[in-house]
Design a protein around this motif. Sequence first.
Motif, mmCIF file in Angstrom:
data_model
loop_
_atom_site.group_PDB
_atom_site.id
_atom_site.type_symbol
_atom_site.label_atom_id
_atom_site.label_comp_id
_atom_site.label_asym_id
_atom_site.label_seq_id
_atom_site.Cartn_x
_atom_site.Cartn_y
_atom_site.Cartn_z
ATOM 1 N N MET A 1 -66.418 -44.824 -6.812
ATOM 2 C CA MET A 1 -67.590 -44.723 -5.948
ATOM 3 C C MET A 1 -68.064 -46.112 -5.514
ATOM 4 O O MET A 1 -68.414 -46.324 -4.347
ATOM 5 N N TYR B 1 -68.043 -47.399 -1.678
ATOM 6 C CA TYR B 1 -69.341 -47.825 -1.161
ATOM 7 C C TYR B 1 -69.229 -49.214 -0.536
ATOM 8 O O TYR B 1 -69.746 -49.463 0.561
ATOM 9 N N LEU C 1 -75.507 -42.328 -0.951
ATOM 10 C CA LEU C 1 -75.275 -41.604 -2.203
ATOM 11 C C LEU C 1 -75.631 -40.125 -2.068
ATOM 12 O O LEU C 1 -74.932 -39.262 -2.615
ATOM 13 N N SER D 1 -72.163 -38.992 -3.147
ATOM 14 C CA SER D 1 -71.998 -39.142 -4.601
ATOM 15 C C SER D 1 -71.257 -37.971 -5.233
ATOM 16 O O SER D 1 -70.528 -38.138 -6.220
#
Length: 338
Positions: free
Chosen positions: A190, A194, A282, A286
């Motif tokens: 993640m 990102y 997110l 996420s």
Amino acid sequence: MKLDKKTYLARIILIVVCFCIAVLCYVRMNQSYDELARYPYVNDDNRDILLKYLDSDDINYMINQQIRPEQFMDFIELDGFEIRNALLYSAAKKAQNSDNQSIINFVNRYRSHFSLKTLPDLLKYYSYIDLITFYETEWVLNENLKLVSDLSDPFVILNSTQTIYKYKPEVVSFQNIFIQQACLEDLKAMCEDYKKVLGKELTFERGYEDYETILNQYNGFKEQYPDYADLYMSTAGQNEMQLGYSIIISGLSQWLIPYLDSLNSSEETAVEFVNLETLEWLMDNSYRYGFVMRFKEDKEEQSGKAYNPYVFRYVGKKNAKKMFKSNLCMEEMEFSSL
């Protein structure tokens, strides 16, 4: 027909003799009766000890429950030994070794708090000292508070009736926080994606924290914001940051403190979320890495907490996708494995 005196006397004597013979037979039978005759595990080595320390009721219980000598012989000669707790002594010893007298004292005193099924799990995750301290302090103050016995479950939900007290999971270091190993690879992925999309690092304010750290934070927070503290934070033992599956994104403190100060103020002041671009990414992505927003805006009644977009909990990709698509919070979810 009327009996003469001699016949009457002879019959009386006969009855007395029969009674005496019956009594003698009963005494002889009792003298030769072996209380352990139905116990298949008796032998020359343990017979005398069993008869010395167990009464008839104890022996009957031991036989009916088929409790084997190896499950209690290490305890039988110690103060406070109770055959009805024998299996608990054995289970405690196997789950977490300690001296036998201490185990007897612990089981006898706190027997009402656990069963033969839950005791091994409790001793897998909590020390004897922690259990004793919990039962003597926390439970005394709140009898509805129960220890979570199975902490192999990654989906444990903590609330006002569930606590993990001073349980400490095994965690690993990542950036400036600690997390459970099960989260690590997905958290790394993640962070990498990102950075590819937004061109900057995803940073964290907090990860796993222990009981003492959370207790100090909570007490200070409660003192400063008594009307709002419980909406945004749980006390030690009931705080999911102790589980090691949660992360707090950087910016929470920068937003929350000014926001709460504004609520305490007589003047209405709009307080914007800090790190908004990160939060938006997110919220949309996420779940792809197994993380969900723990305290969603429209799930405050279910979670018991106010909306907090900075706190994320790891539940695994499959569960996170289902929760995202169906707009579910953890309290509404039926989990499968990670």
